[in-house]
Design an enzyme around this catalytic site. Sequence first.
Site, PDB file in Angstrom:
ATOM      1  N   GLU A  50       0.847  -1.206   0.015  1.00  0.00           N
ATOM      2  CA  GLU A  50       0.019   0.185  -0.050  1.00  0.00           C
ATOM      3  C   GLU A  50       0.797   1.496   0.092  1.00  0.00           C
ATOM      4  OE1 GLU A  50      -1.950  -2.756   2.892  1.00  0.00           O
ATOM      5  OE2 GLU A  50       0.161  -2.553   2.184  1.00  0.00           O
ATOM      6  N   CYS A  73      -2.568  -3.507   7.142  1.00  0.00           N
ATOM      7  CA  CYS A  73      -2.288  -3.449   8.616  1.00  0.00           C
ATOM      8  C   CYS A  73      -2.312  -2.108   9.437  1.00  0.00           C
ATOM      9  CB  CYS A  73      -0.603  -3.752   8.979  1.00  0.00           C
ATOM     10  SG  CYS A  73       0.535  -2.424   8.451  1.00  0.00           S
ATOM     11  N   GLU A 262      11.060 -31.697  -1.627  1.00  0.00           N
ATOM     12  CA  GLU A 262      11.664 -32.098  -2.972  1.00  0.00           C
ATOM     13  C   GLU A 262      12.215 -33.837  -2.844  1.00  0.00           C
ATOM     14  OE1 GLU A 262      14.095 -30.071  -5.652  1.00  0.00           O
ATOM     15  OE2 GLU A 262      13.456 -28.177  -5.084  1.00  0.00           O
ATOM     16  N   GLY A 264      13.630 -37.616  -1.067  1.00  0.00           N
ATOM     17  CA  GLY A 264      13.244 -38.277  -1.964  1.00  0.00           C
ATOM     18  C   GLY A 264      12.117 -39.133  -1.881  1.00  0.00           C
TER      19      GLY A 264
END
Length: 333
Positions: A50, A73, A262, A264
């Site tokens: 803003e 805010c 990510e 395994g």
Amino acid sequence: MGRALTEAEPARGRTAPNPWVGAVVVPSGAALGGEWFPGATAPPGGPHAEVSALAAAGRRSESGTLYVTLEPCAHHGRTPPCTDAIIAAGIRRVVVAIEDPDPHVAGRGIAGLRDAGIDVEVGIGAEAAGEQLAAYLKHRRTGRPWVVLKLAASLDGRTAARDGSSRWITGPAARRDAHRLRAQSDAVLVGAGTVRADDPALTVRLPPGDPFARGPDEQPVRVVLGRAPATAAVRPTLELGGDLGEVLDELGGRGLVQVLVEGGPTVAHAFHHAGLVDRYVLYLAPALFGGDDGRPLFAGPGASAIGQLWRGQVRSVTSLEGDLKVEVSAADP
């Protein structure tokens, strides 16, 4: 509001623990599609969206309309309240997509603007803003980060050949998109087994000029479940262990809003089995291993009967120069 959403998108991954917000000031009397002054949230300590939009508009803000993707805010944090800046600028009308669940805001921003005589409308673009800010909204409501599980596989659901080789199943466009997904995340998480096997750097590597390109000081936090070798490319890294819920509590407490898992396959199974994944992102290549000896997406026991299948909802399907990107979340109850 659509322009405000567009402005917000490149800020993702740069603002944590703050939300990535977009704003647009439309001067009084401006024609539809005419003069607009946009802004987006800067990294922590910098201006909010803003304030950036108001600064760009200058005196043109007076009696104008401010469109913003999240409630402004109304409290002092690293920066002064956005509501004070909006009131001081002479804005006549504020259009807010969604309210902010942060306990420091939670309706106080909207109430403060209305108390100052500003017309406030809430709900325009709410669905799109809620999707864009889903990670932030979850973090503020639960204290935990939004968890994205990224998977890349052949059409028959294999992530690597029998010998462990996997580079590259998907093509360059899908890999670039995966790097953008890293850039949108505050942390990237893998298991120690993946670190030992592949020695990944887990950094964002995009060409200059890409809106999600990241410099050396803008990289996501790298998290390893377990211990990484002393010479691993992933270092410096945050090493954690134990209950995955407690791991997420730790990461959320550090102000990390979105975590990209990510792999395994063992880590993927653990997060899936525990019901901790908020969004699944699958990159599917038009390729077939053609057998049952390739490595699967998940390593561990699955559903023992058809009635126990996990069922989700496809959120989007995108073509990436031959590969497919499929985003899936849990089905609505």
